[in-house]
Design a protein around this motif. Sequence first.
Motif, mmCIF file in Angstrom:
data_model
loop_
_atom_site.group_PDB
_atom_site.id
_atom_site.type_symbol
_atom_site.label_atom_id
_atom_site.label_comp_id
_atom_site.label_asym_id
_atom_site.label_seq_id
_atom_site.Cartn_x
_atom_site.Cartn_y
_atom_site.Cartn_z
ATOM 1 N N SER A 43 0.836 -1.202 0.000
ATOM 2 C CA SER A 43 0.000 0.000 0.000
ATOM 3 C C SER A 43 0.870 1.251 0.000
ATOM 4 O O SER A 43 0.544 2.239 -0.665
ATOM 5 N N LEU A 44 1.992 1.221 0.713
ATOM 6 C CA LEU A 44 2.914 2.362 0.698
ATOM 7 C C LEU A 44 3.528 2.559 -0.689
ATOM 8 O O LEU A 44 3.640 3.692 -1.174
ATOM 9 N N VAL A 45 3.917 1.459 -1.324
ATOM 10 C CA VAL A 45 4.494 1.543 -2.670
ATOM 11 C C VAL A 45 3.464 2.095 -3.656
ATOM 12 O O VAL A 45 3.755 3.015 -4.431
ATOM 13 N N LEU A 46 2.249 1.554 -3.629
ATOM 14 C CA LEU A 46 1.221 1.998 -4.573
ATOM 15 C C LEU A 46 0.817 3.443 -4.346
ATOM 16 O O LEU A 46 0.624 4.201 -5.299
ATOM 17 N N ARG A 47 0.708 3.864 -3.091
ATOM 18 C CA ARG A 47 0.388 5.268 -2.824
ATOM 19 C C ARG A 47 1.530 6.179 -3.252
ATOM 20 O O ARG A 47 1.308 7.308 -3.656
ATOM 21 N N GLY A 51 -0.238 8.290 -5.723
ATOM 22 C CA GLY A 51 -0.653 9.464 -4.963
ATOM 23 C C GLY A 51 -1.217 9.075 -3.612
ATOM 24 O O GLY A 51 -1.795 7.995 -3.451
ATOM 25 N N PRO A 52 -1.067 9.964 -2.633
ATOM 26 C CA PRO A 52 -1.460 9.648 -1.258
ATOM 27 C C PRO A 52 -2.961 9.503 -1.043
ATOM 28 O O PRO A 52 -3.390 8.922 -0.053
ATOM 29 N N ASP A 53 -3.779 10.014 -1.950
ATOM 30 C CA ASP A 53 -5.228 9.906 -1.789
ATOM 31 C C ASP A 53 -5.803 8.651 -2.432
ATOM 32 O O ASP A 53 -7.023 8.463 -2.452
ATOM 33 N N ASP A 62 -9.905 -4.053 3.899
ATOM 34 C CA ASP A 62 -9.596 -2.732 3.359
ATOM 35 C C ASP A 62 -8.245 -2.320 3.893
ATOM 36 O O ASP A 62 -7.997 -2.347 5.087
ATOM 37 N N THR A 63 -7.328 -1.931 3.018
ATOM 38 C CA THR A 63 -5.971 -1.631 3.440
ATOM 39 C C THR A 63 -5.784 -0.180 3.830
ATOM 40 O O THR A 63 -4.669 0.262 4.051
ATOM 41 N N ASP A 64 -6.869 0.586 3.971
ATOM 42 C CA ASP A 64 -6.730 1.982 4.393
ATOM 43 C C ASP A 64 -6.053 2.095 5.753
ATOM 44 O O ASP A 64 -5.439 3.112 6.059
ATOM 45 N N ALA A 65 -6.140 1.059 6.578
ATOM 46 C CA ALA A 65 -5.514 1.093 7.894
ATOM 47 C C ALA A 65 -3.991 1.193 7.769
ATOM 48 O O ALA A 65 -3.316 1.624 8.693
ATOM 49 N N ALA A 66 -3.444 0.826 6.617
ATOM 50 C CA ALA A 66 -1.988 0.875 6.417
ATOM 51 C C ALA A 66 -1.521 2.261 6.006
ATOM 52 O O ALA A 66 -0.324 2.499 5.879
ATOM 53 N N ARG A 67 -2.452 3.189 5.804
ATOM 54 C CA ARG A 67 -2.073 4.534 5.392
ATOM 55 C C ARG A 67 -1.249 5.192 6.498
ATOM 56 O O ARG A 67 -1.634 5.139 7.653
ATOM 57 N N PRO A 68 -0.098 5.799 6.104
ATOM 58 C CA PRO A 68 0.751 6.440 7.124
ATOM 59 C C PRO A 68 0.098 7.644 7.754
ATOM 60 O O PRO A 68 -0.762 8.261 7.254
#
Length: 68
Positions: A43-47, A51-53, A62-68
């Motif tokens: 998820s970090l690589v793809l964002r 883009g961060p959004d 849902d992998t939103d929990a991995a958002r920094p």
Amino acid sequence: MDPVARRITFDQLTGDFAGFLSIPGLEPIVTPVETRALDETMSLVLRGLLGPDTRLTGSRRDTDAARP
């Protein structure tokens, strides 16, 4: 990378990961940890690429929990 299927496939280049998981009793412990680490890292690589959004979803959670 398959943009139509929205899938990235990785090949193991070194090591004996399959042999490691064949150790009795370790798979139930290791699998959730490795799955979470891979989900968070990807998820970090793809964002970083998209883009961060960017909202990422998966079949497991849902992998939103991995958002920094």
